[in-house]
Design a protein around this motif. Structure first.
Motif, PDB file in Angstrom:
ATOM      1  N   GLN A   1      12.801  -3.454  13.097  1.00 56.17           N
ATOM      2  CA  GLN A   1      13.754  -4.529  12.806  1.00 56.17           C
ATOM      3  C   GLN A   1      15.163  -4.185  13.232  1.00 56.17           C
ATOM      4  O   GLN A   1      16.082  -4.990  13.057  1.00 56.17           O
ATOM      5  CB  GLN A   1      13.744  -4.824  11.296  1.00 56.17           C
ATOM      6  CG  GLN A   1      12.406  -5.312  10.764  1.00 56.17           C
ATOM      7  CD  GLN A   1      12.045  -6.680  11.309  1.00 56.17           C
ATOM      8  OE1 GLN A   1      12.920  -7.525  11.525  1.00 56.17           O
ATOM      9  NE2 GLN A   1      10.766  -6.904  11.564  1.00 56.17           N
ATOM     10  N   ASN A   2      15.357  -2.985  13.779  1.00 54.15           N
ATOM     11  CA  ASN A   2      16.690  -2.537  14.207  1.00 54.15           C
ATOM     12  C   ASN A   2      17.689  -2.532  13.051  1.00 54.15           C
ATOM     13  O   ASN A   2      18.847  -2.924  13.220  1.00 54.15           O
ATOM     14  CB  ASN A   2      17.234  -3.424  15.333  1.00 54.15           C
ATOM     15  CG  ASN A   2      16.977  -2.823  16.707  1.00 54.15           C
ATOM     16  OD1 ASN A   2      16.390  -1.763  16.844  1.00 54.15           O
ATOM     17  ND2 ASN A   2      17.419  -3.534  17.730  1.00 54.15           N
ATOM     18  N   THR A   3      17.222  -2.092  11.900  1.00 52.21           N
ATOM     19  CA  THR A   3      18.078  -2.112  10.719  1.00 52.21           C
ATOM     20  C   THR A   3      18.151  -0.756  10.028  1.00 52.21           C
ATOM     21  O   THR A   3      17.223   0.060  10.117  1.00 52.21           O
ATOM     22  CB  THR A   3      17.598  -3.143   9.690  1.00 52.21           C
ATOM     23  OG1 THR A   3      16.230  -2.859   9.367  1.00 52.21           O
ATOM     24  CG2 THR A   3      17.719  -4.559  10.216  1.00 52.21           C
ATOM     25  N   VAL A   4      19.262  -0.548   9.356  1.00 49.41           N
ATOM     26  CA  VAL A   4      19.466   0.597   8.478  1.00 49.41           C
ATOM     27  C   VAL A   4      19.943   0.054   7.134  1.00 49.41           C
ATOM     28  O   VAL A   4      20.718  -0.902   7.095  1.00 49.41           O
ATOM     29  CB  VAL A   4      20.524   1.560   9.041  1.00 49.41           C
ATOM     30  CG1 VAL A   4      20.780   2.714   8.070  1.00 49.41           C
ATOM     31  CG2 VAL A   4      20.088   2.111  10.378  1.00 49.41           C
ATOM     32  N   HIS A   5      19.475   0.663   6.061  1.00 46.06           N
ATOM     33  CA  HIS A   5      19.835   0.188   4.735  1.00 46.06           C
ATOM     34  C   HIS A   5      20.414   1.319   3.900  1.00 46.06           C
ATOM     35  O   HIS A   5      20.105   2.495   4.117  1.00 46.06           O
ATOM     36  CB  HIS A   5      18.601  -0.376   4.025  1.00 46.06           C
ATOM     37  CG  HIS A   5      17.936  -1.461   4.782  1.00 46.06           C
ATOM     38  ND1 HIS A   5      18.421  -2.754   4.836  1.00 46.06           N
ATOM     39  CD2 HIS A   5      16.807  -1.456   5.548  1.00 46.06           C
ATOM     40  CE1 HIS A   5      17.636  -3.492   5.584  1.00 46.06           C
ATOM     41  NE2 HIS A   5      16.639  -2.729   6.034  1.00 46.06           N
ATOM     42  N   LEU A   6      21.232   0.941   2.949  1.00 41.70           N
ATOM     43  CA  LEU A   6      21.724   1.884   1.952  1.00 41.70           C
ATOM     44  C   LEU A   6      21.483   1.279   0.579  1.00 41.70           C
ATOM     45  O   LEU A   6      22.144   0.301   0.205  1.00 41.70           O
ATOM     46  CB  LEU A   6      23.213   2.181   2.141  1.00 41.70           C
ATOM     47  CG  LEU A   6      23.772   3.264   1.203  1.00 41.70           C
ATOM     48  CD1 LEU A   6      23.191   4.631   1.568  1.00 41.70           C
ATOM     49  CD2 LEU A   6      25.301   3.309   1.271  1.00 41.70           C
ATOM     50  N   GLN A   7      20.514   1.812  -0.126  1.00 44.78           N
ATOM     51  CA  GLN A   7      20.235   1.384  -1.495  1.00 44.78           C
ATOM     52  C   GLN A   7      21.138   2.169  -2.432  1.00 44.78           C
ATOM     53  O   GLN A   7      21.081   3.397  -2.471  1.00 44.78           O
ATOM     54  CB  GLN A   7      18.767   1.634  -1.845  1.00 44.78           C
ATOM     55  CG  GLN A   7      18.396   1.270  -3.273  1.00 44.78           C
ATOM     56  CD  GLN A   7      18.484  -0.220  -3.539  1.00 44.78           C
ATOM     57  OE1 GLN A   7      18.123  -1.036  -2.707  1.00 44.78           O
ATOM     58  NE2 GLN A   7      18.982  -0.572  -4.727  1.00 44.78           N
ATOM     59  N   MET A   8      21.970   1.445  -3.166  1.00 40.83           N
ATOM     60  CA  MET A   8      22.927   2.064  -4.070  1.00 40.83           C
ATOM     61  C   MET A   8      22.491   1.786  -5.498  1.00 40.83           C
ATOM     62  O   MET A   8      22.488   0.640  -5.935  1.00 40.83           O
ATOM     63  CB  MET A   8      24.326   1.487  -3.820  1.00 40.83           C
ATOM     64  CG  MET A   8      24.777   1.612  -2.381  1.00 40.83           C
ATOM     65  SD  MET A   8      26.263   0.639  -2.002  1.00 40.83           S
ATOM     66  CE  MET A   8      27.446   1.355  -3.132  1.00 40.83           C
ATOM     67  N   ASP A   9      22.112   2.799  -6.230  1.00 40.59           N
ATOM     68  CA  ASP A   9      21.716   2.678  -7.631  1.00 40.59           C
ATOM     69  C   ASP A   9      22.685   3.444  -8.514  1.00 40.59           C
ATOM     70  O   ASP A   9      23.388   4.338  -8.059  1.00 40.59           O
ATOM     71  CB  ASP A   9      20.290   3.197  -7.827  1.00 40.59           C
ATOM     72  CG  ASP A   9      19.263   2.398  -7.051  1.00 40.59           C
ATOM     73  OD1 ASP A   9      18.336   3.014  -6.483  1.00 40.59           O
ATOM     74  OD2 ASP A   9      19.379   1.165  -7.009  1.00 40.59           O
ATOM     75  N   SER A  10      22.694   3.086  -9.785  1.00 36.46           N
ATOM     76  CA  SER A  10      23.603   3.733 -10.737  1.00 36.46           C
ATOM     77  C   SER A  10      25.024   3.784 -10.175  1.00 36.46           C
ATOM     78  O   SER A  10      25.695   4.819 -10.198  1.00 36.46           O
ATOM     79  CB  SER A  10      23.123   5.151 -11.066  1.00 36.46           C
ATOM     80  OG  SER A  10      21.811   5.135 -11.596  1.00 36.46           O
ATOM     81  N   VAL A  11      25.459   2.648  -9.697  1.00 32.33           N
ATOM     82  CA  VAL A  11      26.769   2.567  -9.041  1.00 32.33           C
ATOM     83  C   VAL A  11      27.884   2.901 -10.036  1.00 32.33           C
ATOM     84  O   VAL A  11      27.861   2.473 -11.194  1.00 32.33           O
ATOM     85  CB  VAL A  11      26.961   1.174  -8.437  1.00 32.33           C
ATOM     86  CG1 VAL A  11      28.374   1.024  -7.891  1.00 32.33           C
ATOM     87  CG2 VAL A  11      25.949   0.938  -7.320  1.00 32.33           C
ATOM     88  N   ASP A  12      28.819   3.654  -9.554  1.00 33.88           N
ATOM     89  CA  ASP A  12      29.967   4.117 -10.360  1.00 33.88           C
ATOM     90  C   ASP A  12      31.235   3.461  -9.817  1.00 33.88           C
ATOM     91  O   ASP A  12      31.294   3.148  -8.627  1.00 33.88           O
ATOM     92  CB  ASP A  12      30.057   5.638 -10.230  1.00 33.88           C
ATOM     93  CG  ASP A  12      31.126   6.238 -11.103  1.00 33.88           C
ATOM     94  OD1 ASP A  12      30.812   6.591 -12.259  1.00 33.88           O
ATOM     95  OD2 ASP A  12      32.272   6.355 -10.633  1.00 33.88           O
ATOM     96  N   PRO A  13      32.247   3.237 -10.655  1.00 35.35           N
ATOM     97  CA  PRO A  13      33.506   2.688 -10.136  1.00 35.35           C
ATOM     98  C   PRO A  13      34.082   3.499  -8.971  1.00 35.35           C
ATOM     99  O   PRO A  13      34.762   2.918  -8.109  1.00 35.35           O
ATOM    100  CB  PRO A  13      34.428   2.733 -11.352  1.00 35.35           C
ATOM    101  CG  PRO A  13      33.503   2.558 -12.516  1.00 35.35           C
ATOM    102  CD  PRO A  13      32.238   3.293 -12.130  1.00 35.35           C
TER     103      PRO A  13
END
Length: 121
Positions: A75-87
């Protein structure tokens, strides 16, 4: 290669967000890829990187275990899954690419436009 990042927005502290980067012009499989970020008043910093086929990943120490970088070369894609996001994660996030993984970590050749992540506490 051209890179188009998306997926930024407002997220609550402790919540999750998924950033995506769509590549065009050249197959993304020709490149290692990654993410950088820049918070207001701070220097741009490396966040995560992934090798051409996804076998190797690298993370900034403070996001390791919370963020996951992945790619879909079909799909020509890159992802960044962000969990437990902090300020402290609030910033403009940039998708990057380079033929060499060491350059993704130190100074990528290709940059997309940024996508803003805002974190509410």
């Amino acid at each position: 290669v051209q890179l188009q990042a998306s997926g930024g927005g407002l997220v609550q502290s402790g919540g999750s967000l998924r950033l995506s980067c769509q590549a065009s012009g050249r197959p993304l499989s020709d490149y290692c890829a990654g993410w950088y970020r820049q918070a207001p008043g701070k220097e741009r910093e490396f966040v995560a990187a992934i090798s051409e086929r996804g076998g190797d990943t690298f993370y900034k120490h403070s996001v390791k275990g919370r963020f996951t970088i992945s790619r879909d070369n079909a799909q020509n894609t890159v992802h960044l899954q962000m969990d437990s996001v902090d300020p402290e994660d609030a910033a403009v996030y940039y998708c990057v690419a380079d033929a060499r993984i060491d350059m993704v970590l130190e100074g990528p050749s290709y940059w997309g436009q940024g996508t803003l992540v805002t974190v509410s506490s």
